[in-house]
Scaffold this motif. Structure first.
Motif, short mmCIF file in Angstrom:
data_model
loop_
_atom_site.label_atom_id
_atom_site.label_comp_id
_atom_site.label_asym_id
_atom_site.label_seq_id
_atom_site.Cartn_x
_atom_site.Cartn_y
_atom_site.Cartn_z
N ILE A 527 0.87 -1.18 0.00
CA ILE A 527 0.00 0.00 0.00
C ILE A 527 0.90 1.22 0.00
CG2 ILE A 527 -1.70 1.33 1.31
CD1 ILE A 527 -2.60 -1.40 2.50
N THR A 528 0.81 2.03 -1.03
CA THR A 528 1.64 3.22 -1.12
C THR A 528 0.81 4.45 -0.73
OG1 THR A 528 2.69 2.14 -2.97
CG2 THR A 528 3.30 4.43 -2.57
N VAL A 529 1.35 5.19 0.24
CA VAL A 529 0.67 6.40 0.70
C VAL A 529 1.46 7.59 0.17
CG1 VAL A 529 -0.08 7.70 2.73
CG2 VAL A 529 -0.01 5.18 2.81
N GLY A 530 0.89 8.30 -0.80
CA GLY A 530 1.62 9.42 -1.41
C GLY A 530 0.68 10.57 -1.73
N PRO A 531 1.25 11.74 -2.00
CA PRO A 531 0.44 12.95 -2.20
C PRO A 531 -0.53 12.82 -3.36
CG PRO A 531 2.76 13.34 -2.78
CD PRO A 531 2.70 12.01 -2.13
N LYS A 532 -0.15 12.07 -4.40
CA LYS A 532 -0.98 11.98 -5.61
C LYS A 532 -2.42 11.55 -5.31
CE LYS A 532 -0.76 9.35 -9.86
NZ LYS A 532 0.02 8.23 -10.37
N HIS A 533 -2.57 10.52 -4.48
CA HIS A 533 -3.91 10.00 -4.21
C HIS A 533 -4.50 10.49 -2.90
CE1 HIS A 533 -3.65 7.54 -7.73
NE2 HIS A 533 -2.55 6.95 -7.29
N LEU A 534 -3.64 10.97 -2.01
CA LEU A 534 -4.14 11.44 -0.70
C LEU A 534 -5.16 12.56 -0.84
CD1 LEU A 534 -1.28 11.52 1.99
CD2 LEU A 534 -3.29 10.04 1.84
N VAL A 535 -4.94 13.42 -1.83
CA VAL A 535 -5.86 14.56 -2.00
C VAL A 535 -7.31 14.10 -2.15
CG1 VAL A 535 -4.29 16.31 -2.89
CG2 VAL A 535 -5.30 14.64 -4.47
N ASP A 536 -7.49 12.88 -2.75
CA ASP A 536 -8.85 12.35 -2.92
C ASP A 536 -9.22 11.35 -1.83
OD1 ASP A 536 -8.94 13.75 -5.39
OD2 ASP A 536 -7.80 12.08 -6.30
N GLY A 537 -8.39 11.24 -0.82
CA GLY A 537 -8.69 10.29 0.25
C GLY A 537 -8.41 8.85 -0.15
N ASN A 538 -7.49 8.68 -1.11
CA ASN A 538 -7.18 7.33 -1.58
C ASN A 538 -5.71 6.96 -1.36
OD1 ASN A 538 -9.76 7.00 -2.63
ND2 ASN A 538 -9.18 7.96 -4.58
N VAL A 539 -5.43 5.67 -1.47
CA VAL A 539 -4.04 5.19 -1.51
C VAL A 539 -3.94 4.19 -2.67
CG1 VAL A 539 -3.45 5.51 0.91
CG2 VAL A 539 -4.57 3.38 0.20
N GLU A 540 -2.68 3.82 -2.97
CA GLU A 540 -2.49 2.88 -4.07
C GLU A 540 -2.18 1.49 -3.51
OE1 GLU A 540 0.38 4.07 -7.33
OE2 GLU A 540 1.35 2.32 -6.41
N LEU A 541 -2.84 0.50 -4.09
CA LEU A 541 -2.62 -0.88 -3.64
C LEU A 541 -1.99 -1.65 -4.80
CD1 LEU A 541 -5.38 -2.53 -1.59
CD2 LEU A 541 -3.98 -3.88 -3.10
N ARG A 542 -0.88 -2.32 -4.54
CA ARG A 542 -0.18 -2.99 -5.64
C ARG A 542 0.04 -4.47 -5.29
NH1 ARG A 542 5.32 -3.95 -6.50
NH2 ARG A 542 6.11 -3.82 -8.65
N LEU A 543 -0.27 -5.33 -6.27
CA LEU A 543 -0.06 -6.77 -6.08
C LEU A 543 1.37 -7.12 -6.49
CD1 LEU A 543 -3.35 -8.28 -7.58
CD2 LEU A 543 -2.97 -7.11 -5.41
N ARG A 544 2.08 -7.79 -5.62
CA ARG A 544 3.47 -8.13 -5.92
C ARG A 544 3.57 -9.09 -7.10
NH1 ARG A 544 7.43 -9.00 -7.77
NH2 ARG A 544 9.48 -9.54 -6.93
N SER A 545 2.67 -10.07 -7.17
CA SER A 545 2.84 -11.11 -8.17
C SER A 545 2.58 -10.59 -9.58
CB SER A 545 1.96 -12.31 -7.86
OG SER A 545 0.64 -11.88 -7.68
N SER A 546 1.49 -9.83 -9.77
CA SER A 546 1.16 -9.39 -11.13
C SER A 546 1.57 -7.95 -11.38
CB SER A 546 -0.34 -9.51 -11.33
OG SER A 546 -1.01 -8.60 -10.46
N LYS A 547 1.99 -7.24 -10.34
CA LYS A 547 2.36 -5.82 -10.40
C LYS A 547 1.16 -4.92 -10.76
CE LYS A 547 7.21 -6.64 -11.18
NZ LYS A 547 8.34 -6.68 -12.08
N GLU A 548 -0.05 -5.46 -10.71
CA GLU A 548 -1.24 -4.62 -10.96
C GLU A 548 -1.40 -3.61 -9.82
OE1 GLU A 548 -4.92 -7.06 -12.45
OE2 GLU A 548 -3.58 -8.30 -11.23
N GLN A 549 -1.93 -2.42 -10.18
CA GLN A 549 -2.14 -1.38 -9.17
C GLN A 549 -3.60 -0.95 -9.16
OE1 GLN A 549 0.64 1.75 -9.78
NE2 GLN A 549 2.39 0.38 -9.76
N PHE A 550 -4.09 -0.63 -7.97
CA PHE A 550 -5.48 -0.21 -7.81
C PHE A 550 -5.49 0.99 -6.88
CE2 PHE A 550 -5.18 -4.70 -8.49
CZ PHE A 550 -6.12 -4.96 -9.47
N VAL A 551 -6.41 1.92 -7.14
CA VAL A 551 -6.56 3.06 -6.24
C VAL A 551 -7.77 2.77 -5.35
CG1 VAL A 551 -7.03 5.53 -6.10
CG2 VAL A 551 -5.52 4.62 -7.90
N VAL A 552 -7.55 2.78 -4.03
CA VAL A 552 -8.65 2.43 -3.13
C VAL A 552 -8.83 3.49 -2.05
CG1 VAL A 552 -8.31 -0.05 -3.53
CG2 VAL A 552 -7.23 1.03 -1.57
#
Ligand code: ATP
Ligand code: MG
Length: 570
Positions: A527-552
């Motif tokens: 789970i990456t907590v960074g300024p890009k998504h924080l403004v919308d109250g979101n964080v980024e979730l990334r799967l190690r195996s497939s490297k897919e990313q989701f904003v949640v």
């Protein structure tokens, strides 16, 4: 756990001593360190993985009616003398003397100890079946420790021993363990294939190894894609050859000069023949007596099969002196014609027509050698090592081969230990009977390495959720930033209180360093907590195996993480 406090010294460079990916990543991700050749210390992340594997093993074995015990590592020689294995085991056993000069060993396995334990306490058929296991360090002074914990001298094993009243009970225990092993490896995210196996130093009548396939494997397996037959080549059965429909007429036996030619390769080159035309003749010493073994030049003798067929304890290739005595010729010119010692022929020579063999005379071979006309084997047997291209013993289709590493093995022992060690119980009629036993091992530390072999990429390990050291890592881009820090702390606490294994990267490092470590160690979710998504109250979730990313949304973090873990954990 906080990454700032975690003892996980990661390495950027590939350690020179590590050939295999699993060995490299176990060192680089800070799971373990070498203490001596084949002896390792596990660091916290390594221990967490081991504990998860052990928890799966315990659950499945307890389900299968087994009970956990703990036997001593230090074992008295007397018990091994009772079973006859003190001498048999050889230099692989670590032996020691106590201050009174009494002999002990460090347990390489525990059949003797457990048989001695059970024989004193278990008296009646009513107490059976009994399935007892432990998870503990084992000691084997391996001739070639290698590949990190895949072949080490101290390693962790789960060993289970079953005691039954009769054969059918023991078969049921065998099947229960076979099934439990299938579930255990599947739950660890490991593809392990059961194959028929030889029983080796453990002994007994029937055995399966669970093999993880891969080119680095030290075992060779043949399998039939048609019917599913699979066996270690140590064990795999070979079928007799069909004679050629129109075989050549038998030609006249001739002696030919072959000065200095002593190998199949030189011979086939010189005479322009196929290796299959050569009747290779090897002289062995079986329990002190010389015997000849014939096999066609395109095959190798399987010494395990040979030993079993000859029913001998000691088997070795004869020395030059013995060969000279029994063949009247130096090494390289032995042949079956005129030999007076027993001759054991592999099936493969029965279809050699007009073959070539040594002449039992220096610098000479014989041409047009034919079975039954020129020599008569004492016995014709299955003695060769199976290979790809052979016919399947079950269905006759063509076998293929693969390399593999054994992660577990199940043995049907019968009374191999209970008989000599007089471990008996009273049956329903009040008769004394020896326990019918089985034993079952899983290499826990080797399993950990095997999982990495099957789950990694160029950036590091990709742990299956079931055995990952932590399921989720929370990475603030900058821990110094107040908002990021408080969100990251909040997420970490939320996940932890929801019972999710989480770690917080609270180190004052650049994001690149943190991401690299997270990928190397291989946490399934980041789970990456960074300024890009924080403004919308979101964080980024990334799967190690497939490297897919989701904003949640931060507000849904525990549900989202559970859902993703369930999804990738299946
Ligand atoms: P191998 O043929 O690989 O030497 P084995 O057949 O001698 O193994 P077992 O006596 O069947 O081994 O032991 C049970 C399990 O313990 C094996 O399936 C393997 O996973 C593990 N194991 C055996 N030897 C080692 C070792 N030197 N290092 C790590 N694990 C081992
Ligand atoms: Mg084994």
């Amino acid at each position: 756990m906080r990454a700032s406090q975690l003892y996980a010294p990661t390495l950027r460079e590939v350690p020179a001593e590590a050939e295999l990916v699993s060995h490299q990543y176990m060192l680089r991700a800070g799971l373990m360190r070498k203490s001596a050749s084949g002896v390792y210390s596990y660091l916290p992340l390594g221990v967490r993985v081991l504990h998860k594997i052990m928890a799966i093993i315990r659950e499945e074995l307890d389900q299968a009616g087994a009970q956990e015990i703990m036997l001593p590592i230090v074992q008295p020689a007397e018990l091994w003398q009772e079973s006859g294995r003190w001498n048999e085991y050889g230099p692989e056993m670590f032996r020691l003397l106590d201050r009174h000069q009494r002999q002990f060993c460090l347990g390489p396995t525990h059949e003797e100890i457990i048989t001695a334990l059970v024989r004193t306490d278990v008296r009646s058929y009513k107490q059976l079946p009994l399935r007892l296991y432990q998870i503990q360090n084992k000691y084997r002074d391996e001739i070639r420790p290698r590949f990190g914990v895949i072949r080490s001298r101290e390693f962790i094993m789960k060993d289970l021993y079953s005691f039954d009243r009769d054969e059918s009970g023991a078969q049921a225990s065998y099947q229960a363990m076979y099934d439990a092993y299938t579930r255990i490896f599947a739950r660890c995210g490991l593809k392990a294939h059961p194959v028929e196996a030889d029983t080796g130093a453990i002994g007994g009548d029937q055995s399966h190894e669970f093999m993880v396939l891969g080119d680095a494997g030290e075992d060779l397996i043949v399998f039939c894609p048609h019917c599913g037959y699979a066996a270690n080549v140590e064990r795999a059965e070979c079928v007799p050859y069909d004679p050629d429909e129109e075989s050549a007429a038998l030609a006249k036996l001739e002696k030919i000069a072959t000065p200095g030619i002593t190998t199949v390769e030189e011979l086939t080159k010189r005479l322009q023949i196929e290796p299959g035309q050569v009747i290779k003749t090897m002289i062995y010493i079986a329990d002190g007596k010389p015997v000849a073994v014939l096999i066609s030049g395109n095959h190798d003798v399987n010494e395990i099969k040979l030993k079993r067929a000859l029913n001998c304890d000691q088997l070795e290739l004869a020395d030059a002196q013995t060969i000279a005595t029994v063949t009247n010729a130096p090494v390289g010119f032995a042949g079956p014609v005129g030999l007076t010692i027993p001759i054991f022929a592999d099936y493969s020579v029965t279809t050699v027509v007009n073959g070539v063999s040594g002449a039992n005379k220096k610098d000479y071979h014989l041409r047009n050698v034919n079975i039954n006309r020129d020599y008569t084997p004492t016995q014709i047997l299955d003695l060769r090592e199976a290979r790809a291209g052979e016919r399947c013993v079950r269905c006759g289709q063509i076998l293929e081969e693969a390399r593999g590493t054994e992660v577990g093995q199940v043995f049907y022992l019968g009374t191999k230990y209970s008989q000599p060690m007089k471990a008996v119980f009273l049956d329903q009629e009040g008769q004394e009977r020896p326990f019918v036993m089985g034993c079952y091992g899983i290499g826990v530390s080797r399993t950990m390495a095997a999982i990495i072999e099957q789950h990694h990429d160029e950036d590091g390990i990709r742990w299956p959720v079931s055995v990952a050291p932590y399921s989720v890592i929370v990475v603030p881009i900058s821990y110094k930033d107040e908002e990021q820090r408080s969100v990251a702390e909040h997420i970490y606490k939320t996940l932890t209180s929801a019972g999710i294994d989480a770690i917080l990267d609270d180190r004052d490092e650049r994001p690149g360093v943190k991401f690299k470590d997270a990928d190397l160690i291989g946490y399934p979710l980041r789970i990456t907590v960074g300024p890009k998504h924080l403004v919308d109250g979101n964080v980024e979730l990334r799967l190690r195996s497939s490297k897919e990313q989701f904003v949640v949304p931060i507000a849904e973090i525990d549900n989202q993480v559970s859902t993703f873990l369930n999804r990738i954990g299946e």
